[in-house]
Design a protein around this motif. Structure first.
Motif, PDB file in Angstrom:
ATOM      1  N   GLY A  60      18.394  20.440 -35.492  1.00 27.41           N
ATOM      2  CA  GLY A  60      19.005  21.750 -35.609  1.00 27.41           C
ATOM      3  C   GLY A  60      19.125  22.289 -37.022  1.00 27.41           C
ATOM      4  N   GLN A  61      18.712  21.511 -38.022  1.00 27.16           N
ATOM      5  CA  GLN A  61      18.794  21.943 -39.422  1.00 27.16           C
ATOM      6  C   GLN A  61      17.433  22.447 -39.884  1.00 27.16           C
ATOM      7  N   PHE A  62      17.404  23.598 -40.541  1.00 33.31           N
ATOM      8  CA  PHE A  62      16.196  24.219 -41.073  1.00 33.31           C
ATOM      9  C   PHE A  62      15.688  23.366 -42.232  1.00 33.31           C
ATOM     10  N   VAL A  63      14.498  22.740 -42.093  1.00 34.95           N
ATOM     11  CA  VAL A  63      14.017  21.833 -43.139  1.00 34.95           C
ATOM     12  C   VAL A  63      12.615  22.152 -43.645  1.00 34.95           C
ATOM     13  N   ALA A  64      11.855  22.984 -42.933  1.00 34.68           N
ATOM     14  CA  ALA A  64      10.469  23.209 -43.330  1.00 34.68           C
ATOM     15  C   ALA A  64       9.973  24.549 -42.789  1.00 34.68           C
ATOM     16  N   MET A  65       8.880  25.027 -43.397  1.00 38.23           N
ATOM     17  CA  MET A  65       8.278  26.268 -42.923  1.00 38.23           C
ATOM     18  C   MET A  65       6.833  26.325 -43.392  1.00 38.23           C
ATOM     19  N   GLY A  66       6.087  27.203 -42.781  1.00 35.50           N
ATOM     20  CA  GLY A  66       4.704  27.435 -43.171  1.00 35.50           C
ATOM     21  C   GLY A  66       4.172  28.626 -42.405  1.00 35.50           C
ATOM     22  N   ALA A  67       3.127  29.244 -42.960  1.00 32.34           N
ATOM     23  CA  ALA A  67       2.630  30.474 -42.359  1.00 32.34           C
ATOM     24  C   ALA A  67       1.146  30.656 -42.662  1.00 32.34           C
ATOM     25  N   PHE A  68       0.546  31.624 -41.971  1.00 31.28           N
ATOM     26  CA  PHE A  68      -0.757  32.131 -42.386  1.00 31.28           C
ATOM     27  C   PHE A  68      -0.761  33.624 -42.146  1.00 31.28           C
ATOM     28  N   LYS A  69      -1.559  34.316 -42.963  1.00 29.98           N
ATOM     29  CA  LYS A  69      -1.721  35.755 -42.788  1.00 29.98           C
ATOM     30  C   LYS A  69      -3.199  36.097 -42.783  1.00 29.98           C
ATOM     31  N   ARG A  70      -3.518  37.142 -42.057  1.00 30.31           N
ATOM     32  CA  ARG A  70      -4.901  37.618 -41.935  1.00 30.31           C
ATOM     33  C   ARG A  70      -5.360  38.193 -43.270  1.00 30.31           C
ATOM     34  N   THR A  71      -6.539  37.758 -43.725  1.00 27.09           N
ATOM     35  CA  THR A  71      -7.118  38.321 -44.948  1.00 27.09           C
ATOM     36  C   THR A  71      -8.515  38.892 -44.701  1.00 27.09           C
ATOM     37  N   GLY A  72      -8.991  38.765 -43.477  1.00 23.10           N
ATOM     38  CA  GLY A  72     -10.293  39.307 -43.093  1.00 23.10           C
ATOM     39  C   GLY A  72     -10.488  39.086 -41.610  1.00 23.10           C
ATOM     40  N   PRO A  73     -11.581  39.614 -41.042  1.00 22.66           N
ATOM     41  CA  PRO A  73     -11.804  39.458 -39.602  1.00 22.66           C
ATOM     42  C   PRO A  73     -11.795  38.001 -39.137  1.00 22.66           C
TER      43      PRO A  73
END
Length: 153
Positions: A60-73
Motif C-alpha cells: 500500500g506504500q507508493f515506492v516506484a513509478m515509470g512511464a512511456f510517451k509517444r514520440t512517433g507512430p
C-alpha cells in the motif's frame, strides 16, 4: 507485496515527491524547470497521448513509478523510472520496465528509447540488461546523458 497499477490523479503529489527525492539521491537534480514539466501534467503528456504511467506499491506504500510517451507512430520514450531509495534492489524497476515494454508493444510501438545520466549507474545496468543499447551521448543542462534504444520484437 508489490503491485502495479495505472496512475490516477490522486497520485500527483506522491509522484512529484518521488520524482524529486529519487533524482536528488543520484546527484542529477536540476531543480524545477521545463525539463520536468511532464511530471506535473501526466494525464496530458502520457495518458491522453498514447502513453502509459505506472505506479508501484509495496504493501500500500507508493515506492516506484515509470512511464512511456509517444514520440512517433512506432516510437515511444521510457520516462520517469524511479524507485524510492529505501526500496531499491528489490527488482521493482525491473517489474515496471517489463510491464511498460509489454504495454508499449501491445499499443504497436516498435522502438523504445530513453536517456539517463552518467550518474545513474543502476539505471544504466537495468537498461543494458534488458537489451537497450547505447546510441549516443548528449549534454543536458550540464549533465552528460547516455541515449539508449531498443527494438521490440
Amino acid at each position: 507485496m508489490f503491485t502495479l497499477r495505472r496512475y490516477e490523479p490522486a497520485d500527483r503529489e506522491a509522484v512529484e515527491h518521488l520524482h524529486v527525492h529519487a533524482i536528488q539521491q543520484t546527484g542529477a537534480y536540476l531543480g524545477r524547470g521545463p525539463w520536468d514539466d511532464d511530471v506535473y501534467a501526466i494525464e496530458e503528456v502520457y495518458l491522453q497521448n498514447g502513453g502509459e504511467f505506472l505506479i508501484g506499491e509495496c504493501d500500500g506504500q507508493f515506492v516506484a513509478m515509470g512511464a512511456f510517451k509517444r514520440t512517433g507512430p512506432e516510437r515511444a520514450e521510457i520516462k520517469r523510472m524511479r524507485v524510492h531509495p529505501d526500496h531499491q534492489g528489490h527488482g521493482y524497476g525491473q517489474l515496471i520496465l517489463t510491464e511498460l515494454e509489454a504495454r508499449a508493444h501491445a499499443l504497436g510501438y516498435r522502438t523504445l528509447h530513453l536517456d539517463t545520466s552518467i550518474l545513474q549507474l543502476p539505471a544504466q545496468r537495468l537498461y543494458e540488461k534488458n537489451g537497450f543499447r547505447e546510441v549516443g551521448r548528449d549534454n543536458y543542462q550540464g549533465i552528460e546523458v547516455i541515449l539508449y534504444e531498443k527494438q521490440l520484437s
